[in-house]
Design a protein around this motif. Structure first.
Motif, PDB file in Angstrom:
ATOM      1  N   GLN A  37     -13.377   7.729   4.504  1.00  0.00           N
ATOM      2  CA  GLN A  37     -11.996   8.569   5.451  1.00  0.00           C
ATOM      3  C   GLN A  37     -10.766   8.188   4.895  1.00  0.00           C
ATOM      4  OE1 GLN A  37     -13.617   6.424   8.747  1.00  0.00           O
ATOM      5  NE2 GLN A  37     -11.578   5.277   9.053  1.00  0.00           N
ATOM      6  N   TYR A  38     -10.472   7.945   3.474  1.00  0.00           N
ATOM      7  CA  TYR A  38      -9.325   7.574   2.942  1.00  0.00           C
ATOM      8  C   TYR A  38      -8.335   8.863   3.098  1.00  0.00           C
ATOM      9  CZ  TYR A  38      -5.630   7.050  -0.542  1.00  0.00           C
ATOM     10  OH  TYR A  38      -4.324   6.958  -1.118  1.00  0.00           O
ATOM     11  N   THR A  39      -7.073   8.488   3.654  1.00  0.00           N
ATOM     12  CA  THR A  39      -6.024   9.602   3.835  1.00  0.00           C
ATOM     13  C   THR A  39      -4.828   9.037   3.292  1.00  0.00           C
ATOM     14  OG1 THR A  39      -7.342  10.479   5.699  1.00  0.00           O
ATOM     15  CG2 THR A  39      -5.038  11.237   5.363  1.00  0.00           C
ATOM     16  N   PRO A  40      -4.325   9.870   2.411  1.00  0.00           N
ATOM     17  CA  PRO A  40      -3.020   9.013   1.441  1.00  0.00           C
ATOM     18  C   PRO A  40      -1.948   8.775   2.745  1.00  0.00           C
ATOM     19  CG  PRO A  40      -3.723  11.136   0.523  1.00  0.00           C
ATOM     20  CD  PRO A  40      -4.502  11.072   1.718  1.00  0.00           C
ATOM     21  N   HIS A  41      -1.746   9.512   3.627  1.00  0.00           N
ATOM     22  CA  HIS A  41      -0.472   9.277   4.519  1.00  0.00           C
ATOM     23  C   HIS A  41      -0.634   8.279   5.757  1.00  0.00           C
ATOM     24  CE1 HIS A  41      -2.279  12.873   6.021  1.00  0.00           C
ATOM     25  NE2 HIS A  41      -1.660  12.597   7.306  1.00  0.00           N
ATOM     26  N   VAL A  42      -1.918   7.794   5.598  1.00  0.00           N
ATOM     27  CA  VAL A  42      -2.497   7.226   6.823  1.00  0.00           C
ATOM     28  C   VAL A  42      -2.876   5.990   6.309  1.00  0.00           C
ATOM     29  CG1 VAL A  42      -3.817   7.055   8.787  1.00  0.00           C
ATOM     30  CG2 VAL A  42      -3.018   9.218   8.116  1.00  0.00           C
ATOM     31  N   ASP A  43      -2.689   4.668   7.089  1.00  0.00           N
ATOM     32  CA  ASP A  43      -2.777   3.524   6.918  1.00  0.00           C
ATOM     33  C   ASP A  43      -4.476   3.268   7.268  1.00  0.00           C
ATOM     34  OD1 ASP A  43      -3.376   0.856   6.169  1.00  0.00           O
ATOM     35  OD2 ASP A  43      -1.888  -0.132   7.689  1.00  0.00           O
ATOM     36  N   THR A  44      -5.366   3.446   6.171  1.00  0.00           N
ATOM     37  CA  THR A  44      -6.769   3.197   6.592  1.00  0.00           C
ATOM     38  C   THR A  44      -7.407   2.208   6.193  1.00  0.00           C
ATOM     39  OG1 THR A  44      -7.267   4.553   4.493  1.00  0.00           O
ATOM     40  CG2 THR A  44      -7.149   6.063   6.521  1.00  0.00           C
ATOM     41  N   GLY A  45      -6.742   1.108   5.480  1.00  0.00           N
ATOM     42  CA  GLY A  45      -7.250   0.033   4.925  1.00  0.00           C
ATOM     43  C   GLY A  45      -7.765  -0.939   5.868  1.00  0.00           C
ATOM     44  N   LYS A  88       0.234 -12.913  -3.495  1.00  0.00           N
ATOM     45  CA  LYS A  88       1.190 -11.810  -2.996  1.00  0.00           C
ATOM     46  C   LYS A  88       1.964 -11.011  -3.931  1.00  0.00           C
ATOM     47  CE  LYS A  88       1.627 -14.345   1.382  1.00  0.00           C
ATOM     48  NZ  LYS A  88       2.554 -15.219   2.487  1.00  0.00           N
ATOM     49  N   LYS A  89       2.590 -11.803  -4.709  1.00  0.00           N
ATOM     50  CA  LYS A  89       3.356 -10.715  -5.669  1.00  0.00           C
ATOM     51  C   LYS A  89       2.491  -9.825  -6.696  1.00  0.00           C
ATOM     52  CE  LYS A  89       7.104 -13.900  -6.285  1.00  0.00           C
ATOM     53  NZ  LYS A  89       8.349 -13.189  -6.202  1.00  0.00           N
ATOM     54  N   ALA A  90       1.367 -10.329  -7.033  1.00  0.00           N
ATOM     55  CA  ALA A  90       0.518  -9.518  -7.828  1.00  0.00           C
ATOM     56  C   ALA A  90      -0.207  -8.255  -7.103  1.00  0.00           C
ATOM     57  CB  ALA A  90      -0.654 -10.462  -8.290  1.00  0.00           C
ATOM     58  N   VAL A  91      -0.546  -8.623  -5.834  1.00  0.00           N
ATOM     59  CA  VAL A  91      -1.097  -7.416  -4.988  1.00  0.00           C
ATOM     60  C   VAL A  91       0.143  -6.539  -4.591  1.00  0.00           C
ATOM     61  CG1 VAL A  91      -1.903  -6.902  -2.876  1.00  0.00           C
ATOM     62  CG2 VAL A  91      -2.933  -8.577  -4.285  1.00  0.00           C
ATOM     63  N   LYS A  92       1.420  -7.149  -4.271  1.00  0.00           N
ATOM     64  CA  LYS A  92       2.525  -6.284  -3.979  1.00  0.00           C
ATOM     65  C   LYS A  92       2.958  -5.255  -5.181  1.00  0.00           C
ATOM     66  CE  LYS A  92       7.382  -6.373  -2.553  1.00  0.00           C
ATOM     67  NZ  LYS A  92       8.463  -7.163  -2.158  1.00  0.00           N
ATOM     68  N   GLY A  93       2.713  -5.720  -6.220  1.00  0.00           N
ATOM     69  CA  GLY A  93       3.160  -4.784  -7.527  1.00  0.00           C
ATOM     70  C   GLY A  93       2.106  -3.587  -7.784  1.00  0.00           C
ATOM     71  N   MET A  94       0.985  -3.692  -7.179  1.00  0.00           N
ATOM     72  CA  MET A  94       0.089  -2.814  -7.113  1.00  0.00           C
ATOM     73  C   MET A  94       0.036  -1.929  -5.888  1.00  0.00           C
ATOM     74  SD  MET A  94      -3.185  -4.866  -8.908  1.00  0.00           S
ATOM     75  CE  MET A  94      -2.948  -5.801 -10.360  1.00  0.00           C
ATOM     76  N   MET A  95       0.695  -2.080  -5.210  1.00  0.00           N
ATOM     77  CA  MET A  95       0.913  -1.226  -3.798  1.00  0.00           C
ATOM     78  C   MET A  95       1.965  -0.221  -3.978  1.00  0.00           C
ATOM     79  SD  MET A  95      -1.454  -2.349  -1.807  1.00  0.00           S
ATOM     80  CE  MET A  95      -1.043  -2.153   0.141  1.00  0.00           C
ATOM     81  N   PRO A  96       1.970   0.845  -3.211  1.00  0.00           N
ATOM     82  CA  PRO A  96       3.037   1.978  -3.044  1.00  0.00           C
ATOM     83  C   PRO A  96       4.482   1.439  -2.788  1.00  0.00           C
ATOM     84  CG  PRO A  96       1.081   2.463  -1.706  1.00  0.00           C
ATOM     85  CD  PRO A  96       0.916   1.266  -2.459  1.00  0.00           C
ATOM     86  N   ARG A  97       5.432   1.769  -3.225  1.00  0.00           N
ATOM     87  CA  ARG A  97       6.882   1.315  -2.755  1.00  0.00           C
ATOM     88  C   ARG A  97       7.418   2.034  -1.691  1.00  0.00           C
ATOM     89  NH1 ARG A  97       4.655  -0.225  -7.512  1.00  0.00           N
ATOM     90  NH2 ARG A  97       5.494  -1.896  -8.414  1.00  0.00           N
ATOM     91  N   THR A  98       6.711   2.081  -0.582  1.00  0.00           N
ATOM     92  CA  THR A  98       7.086   3.128   0.529  1.00  0.00           C
ATOM     93  C   THR A  98       6.548   2.391   1.819  1.00  0.00           C
ATOM     94  OG1 THR A  98       4.770   3.961   0.821  1.00  0.00           O
ATOM     95  CG2 THR A  98       6.049   5.142  -0.705  1.00  0.00           C
ATOM     96  N   ARG A  99       7.131   2.879   2.945  1.00  0.00           N
ATOM     97  CA  ARG A  99       7.191   2.349   4.186  1.00  0.00           C
ATOM     98  C   ARG A  99       5.617   1.790   4.598  1.00  0.00           C
ATOM     99  NH1 ARG A  99      10.356   6.183   7.874  1.00  0.00           N
ATOM    100  NH2 ARG A  99       9.816   7.618   6.387  1.00  0.00           N
ATOM    101  N   LEU A 100       4.718   2.790   3.907  1.00  0.00           N
ATOM    102  CA  LEU A 100       3.355   2.740   4.258  1.00  0.00           C
ATOM    103  C   LEU A 100       2.745   1.534   3.406  1.00  0.00           C
ATOM    104  CD1 LEU A 100       0.849   3.651   5.522  1.00  0.00           C
ATOM    105  CD2 LEU A 100       0.454   5.433   3.558  1.00  0.00           C
ATOM    106  N   GLY A 101       3.319   1.528   2.057  1.00  0.00           N
ATOM    107  CA  GLY A 101       2.939   0.394   1.295  1.00  0.00           C
ATOM    108  C   GLY A 101       3.355  -0.887   1.917  1.00  0.00           C
ATOM    109  N   ARG A 102       4.436  -1.073   2.413  1.00  0.00           N
ATOM    110  CA  ARG A 102       4.931  -2.291   3.341  1.00  0.00           C
ATOM    111  C   ARG A 102       3.781  -2.797   4.313  1.00  0.00           C
ATOM    112  NH1 ARG A 102       9.648  -0.200   1.207  1.00  0.00           N
ATOM    113  NH2 ARG A 102      10.198   0.921   3.024  1.00  0.00           N
TER     114      ARG A 102
END
Length: 145
Positions: A43-51, A102-116
């Protein structure tokens, strides 16, 4: 036929626990980032937090390859003139082992409000104990799908 788009309220969140002892930092961070984003779900949807939530234990025992232990630098700035602070991987592992993951995972997340927002579901602990037993986290094997 319509494409399925998940909505915020209908996503079921699970808790996973990952043992970082002896794991390679980059490979661990990649898998954790994929679970946090929800890319392993149908059910992954790019604009919704499905994690899902991820608890990483034994962060102080994560490994790196080659000479990264001496050469990899973590930099931050205090905001004052001449305030650049540097710490290599070995020092960081002694002082703040949780920050490495934390820094390694943060570097692989999108740099958006959703990523944060998705990054807030990451819980990292230096030792083998964590306070999230009540959520019933499942063991997550790294490298195995």
């Amino acid at each position: 036929m319509k494409s399925y788009m998940a909505r915020q309220g209908e996503v079921e969140r699970k808790w996973h626990v990952v043992d970082a002892q002896g794991a390679n930092l980059g490979r661990l961070a990649t898998e954790v980032a994929m679970v946090l984003r929800g890319k392993r779900k149908a059910q992954y949807t790019p604009h919704v937090d499905t994690g899902d939530f991820v608890v990483v234990v034994n962060a102080g025992k994560v490994q790196v390859t080659g000479r990264k232990a001496e050469q990899k630098m973590y930099r931050r700035h205090t905001g004052y003139p001449g305030g650049l602070k540097e710490m290599n991987y070995e020092e960081m592992q002694q002082k703040k082992p949780e920050e490495i993951i934390k820094k390694a995972v943060k570097g692989m997340m999108p740099r958006t409000r959703l990523g944060r927002q998705q990054l807030k579901k990451l819980k990292v602990y230096a030792g083998p104990e964590h306070p999230h037993r009540a959520q019933g986290p499942q063991e997550l094997e790294i490298g195995v799908r």
